[in-house]
Design an enzyme around this catalytic site. Structure first.
Site, PDB file in Angstrom:
ATOM      1  N   ARG A 256       0.852  -1.199   0.000  1.00 36.42           N
ATOM      2  CA  ARG A 256       0.000   0.000   0.000  1.00 36.42           C
ATOM      3  C   ARG A 256       0.886   1.247   0.000  1.00 36.42           C
ATOM      4  O   ARG A 256       1.435   1.631   1.026  1.00 36.42           O
ATOM      5  CB  ARG A 256      -0.877  -0.032   1.262  1.00 36.42           C
ATOM      6  CG  ARG A 256      -2.107   0.852   1.193  1.00 36.42           C
ATOM      7  CD  ARG A 256      -2.794   0.924   2.559  1.00 36.42           C
ATOM      8  NE  ARG A 256      -2.058   1.794   3.460  1.00 36.42           N
ATOM      9  CZ  ARG A 256      -2.121   1.738   4.790  1.00 36.42           C
ATOM     10  NH1 ARG A 256      -2.884   0.850   5.395  1.00 36.42           N
ATOM     11  NH2 ARG A 256      -1.425   2.571   5.528  1.00 36.42           N
ATOM     12  N   HIS A 260      -4.185   4.504   4.387  1.00 36.05           N
ATOM     13  CA  HIS A 260      -5.274   3.524   4.282  1.00 36.05           C
ATOM     14  C   HIS A 260      -6.443   4.116   3.496  1.00 36.05           C
ATOM     15  O   HIS A 260      -6.932   3.523   2.537  1.00 36.05           O
ATOM     16  CB  HIS A 260      -5.728   3.088   5.682  1.00 36.05           C
ATOM     17  CG  HIS A 260      -6.985   2.287   5.672  1.00 36.05           C
ATOM     18  ND1 HIS A 260      -7.045   1.018   5.157  1.00 36.05           N
ATOM     19  CD2 HIS A 260      -8.252   2.595   6.074  1.00 36.05           C
ATOM     20  CE1 HIS A 260      -8.293   0.578   5.243  1.00 36.05           C
ATOM     21  NE2 HIS A 260      -9.036   1.512   5.802  1.00 36.05           N
ATOM     22  N   TYR A 269       2.451   5.685  11.755  1.00 37.43           N
ATOM     23  CA  TYR A 269       2.760   4.313  12.213  1.00 37.43           C
ATOM     24  C   TYR A 269       3.668   3.522  11.264  1.00 37.43           C
ATOM     25  O   TYR A 269       4.200   2.500  11.628  1.00 37.43           O
ATOM     26  CB  TYR A 269       1.455   3.527  12.447  1.00 37.43           C
ATOM     27  CG  TYR A 269       0.504   3.510  11.258  1.00 37.43           C
ATOM     28  CD1 TYR A 269       0.729   2.644  10.189  1.00 37.43           C
ATOM     29  CD2 TYR A 269      -0.602   4.360  11.197  1.00 37.43           C
ATOM     30  CE1 TYR A 269      -0.132   2.626   9.098  1.00 37.43           C
ATOM     31  CE2 TYR A 269      -1.459   4.364  10.104  1.00 37.43           C
ATOM     32  CZ  TYR A 269      -1.223   3.485   9.060  1.00 37.43           C
ATOM     33  OH  TYR A 269      -2.062   3.466   7.980  1.00 37.43           O
TER      34      TYR A 269
END
Ligand SMILES: Cc1ncc(C[n+]2csc(CCOP(=O)(O)OP(=O)(O)O)c2C)c(N)n1
Ligand SMILES: [Mg+2]
Length: 353
Positions: A256, A260, A269
């Site tokens: 990715r 998100h 993160y």
């Protein structure tokens, strides 16, 4: 008695490495330049669409959006290979497959703009985007059951993430697909993250593909950023399923390269440097390098494609922004054949506003 009662192995397939070079003899697709160019064009169109969708969200013109940056090859191949009358059961990043299956770009914008009509494109027999994680796996098994009972040579195809494979729905769906020998293909888009949960905290299994073994179906891993590997595996799985050889799980390895969704900030993160490392493996540049080496692509063609795609996306934006608003009562009008009392009063309220 002490003996081994079961053994299994999970193959991993890659044809084209990150430098756009063949690492083994290329499959059938290499002999079909038209198909290769089409796959490339779709990936480029979707990437431009994707950037625009994020811009729309950032400027307050769309609610939220799940980017497909870096995942394009998986969905592009699926949309390209599926037959018209197969049924696609998507999750929320499958823009590339959707635009090849009768969902227009403006419909996708509408959906993410909060307008459910975007999910009901004319002539589209596929299911709407599934946001409840892994729920679509069961829907795919259900549709495949109908195909089987009716003796129709059709296949249900579903896509979901690495995180989804921890859900009961996924296990239940592949279990029934195994025991009933269903014409279904389950594609795991393993992008290494489920929002902020990294794969190693998601599951202790060595591969996600091996979860298929427990359901009695075939599981394999492919480089999901390599259109050759994805195409070979998916085409075979689809035709096997159509011929009554049962369901399969394909774990497509990707990454990715984005947050998100637009409601997330992965820099909070994601380990430092991980994004940069994975950018090298993304699918579009790799295929471009290959096409250029083969003399099938050049800068002029690239510029023309980008210009055409920009115009296509701009036109879709215009249609989306000028679409008359759906009545607020649509929120409840399609849920029940007969509206329950509690919703009747809410509907009345919606009507007043
Ligand atoms: C049943 C359910 N639980 C939680 C959520 C909230 N949620 C939305 S996306 C997501 C992560 C999914 O990760 P993965 O399956 O790897 O798919 P990806 O978004 O990485 O493509 C979660 C937990 C949800 N939508 N549905
Ligand atoms: Mg994921």
């Amino acid at each position: 008695v002490s003996e081994t009662v079961a053994t299994f192995s999970i193959p991993y397939t890659q044809y084209l490495n990150e430098e756009g070079k063949a690492v083994q003899e290329l499959p059938e697709l290499a002999r079909d330049p038209d198909a290769l160019l089409e796959l490339y064009r779709i990936m480029v169109r979707v990437r431009i669409f994707d950037a625009k969708a994020i811009a729309l969200q950032r400027t307050g013109k769309m609610g939220t959006y799940a980017s497909s940056l870096g995942h394009e090859a998986i969905s592009t191949v699926i949309g390209h290979v599926m037959r018209k009358d197969d049924v696609f059961v998507p999750c929320y990043r499958e823009h590339a497959a959707l635009i090849q299956r009768n969902t227009r770009m403006e419909d996708i914008f509408s959906y993410w703009g909060g307008d459910e009509r975007g999910n009901a494109a004319e002539g589209c027999i596929d299911l709407p985007v599934a946001v409840p994680i892994a729920s679509q796996c069961l829907h795919a098994s259900g549709i495949a059951t109908a195909f089987k009972l009716r003796n129709e040579p059709r296949v249900a195809v579903t896509v979901f993430g690495d995180g989804a494979t921890s859900q009961g729905d996924f296990y239940e769906a592949i279990n029934v697909a195994g025991v009933w020998d269903l014409p279904a293909v389950f594609v795991i888009s393993n992008n290494k993250w489920a929002i902020s949960v990294p794969l190693e905290k998601q599951t202790a299994t060595q591969t996600l593909a091996q979860k298929a073994i427990a359901a009695g179906i075939t599981g394999q891993q492919v480089d999901g950023n390599d259109v050759f590997a994805m195409h070979a595996a998916f085409s075979k799985a689809l035709e096997d399923a159509r011929e009554g050889k049962g369901a399969q799980v394909i774990e497509a390895m990707t990454y990715r390269l984005c947050d998100h969704t637009t409601a997330d900030d992965a820099s909070r993160y994601r380990p430092e440097g991980e994004l940069q490392t994975n950018e090298k493996f993304e699918p579009i540049q790799r295929l471009k390098t290959y096409l250029e080496t083969e003399g099938l692509w050049d800068d002029a063609k690239e510029a023309a494609l980008k210009e055409e795609a920009q115009a296509e996306v701009e036109k879709a934006v215009e249609t989306y922004l000028n679409r008359p608003q759906a009545p607020a009562t649509d929120m409840v009008d399609y849920l029940f054949a007969e509206l329950p009392d509690a919703l009747k009063s809410q509907r009345k309220l919606l009507q007043e506003f």
